[in-house]
Design a protein around this motif. Structure first.
Motif, short mmCIF file in Angstrom:
data_model
loop_
_atom_site.label_atom_id
_atom_site.label_comp_id
_atom_site.label_asym_id
_atom_site.label_seq_id
_atom_site.Cartn_x
_atom_site.Cartn_y
_atom_site.Cartn_z
N LEU A 175 0.82 -1.21 0.00
CA LEU A 175 0.00 0.00 0.00
C LEU A 175 0.86 1.26 0.00
O LEU A 175 0.55 2.22 -0.71
N LEU A 176 1.92 1.25 0.77
CA LEU A 176 2.83 2.39 0.78
C LEU A 176 3.49 2.56 -0.58
O LEU A 176 3.56 3.68 -1.11
N GLY A 177 3.94 1.48 -1.16
CA GLY A 177 4.54 1.53 -2.49
C GLY A 177 3.56 2.02 -3.54
O GLY A 177 3.90 2.80 -4.42
N PHE A 178 2.30 1.58 -3.43
CA PHE A 178 1.28 2.03 -4.37
C PHE A 178 1.05 3.53 -4.25
O PHE A 178 0.89 4.22 -5.26
N GLY A 179 1.03 4.04 -3.03
CA GLY A 179 0.84 5.48 -2.83
C GLY A 179 1.96 6.29 -3.46
O GLY A 179 1.72 7.29 -4.13
#
Length: 76
Positions: free
Chosen positions: A3-7
Motif C-alpha cells: 500500500l505504501l509503495g502504491f501510494g
C-alpha cells in the motif's frame, strides 16, 4: 509495504501525467481556455492524487503499527 509503495507510485505516475496534460495541445482551446478534455483529466488526476495519498497513509500507518507490535513482543 504494498500500500505504501502504491501510494508513492501513484504520485510519481500522476505528477508525470499532470505535466503532460498541461503541455498537451488538446488541453487548451485557441482562446487559451481549458477544453473538456483538460477538465475531465484534471479531475481524474486530482482524484488519483487523493486516493493515492489515502492508500499510502494507510500503508504507512499499518507498517508503523506492525513495527511497534514487533518491538512490544521483543520487550516481553
Amino acid at each position: 509495504m504494498f500500500l505504501l509503495g502504491f501510494g508513492v507510485w501513484s504520485w510519481i505516475i500522476w505528477i508525470t501525467f499532470a505535466k503532460n496534460l498541461w503541455d498537451s495541445d488538446r488541453a487548451w482551446a485557441a482562446d487559451g481556455s481549458p477544453t473538456a478534455y483538460f477538465i475531465v483529466h484534471a479531475v481524474l488526476t486530482v482524484v488519483s492524487f487523493v486516493l493515492g495519498t489515502i492508500i499510502g497513509v494507510i500503508g504507512l500507518r499499518t507498517l508503523r503499527g506492525a513495527k511497534s507490535r514487533d518491538a512490544e513482543k521483543a520487550d516481553a
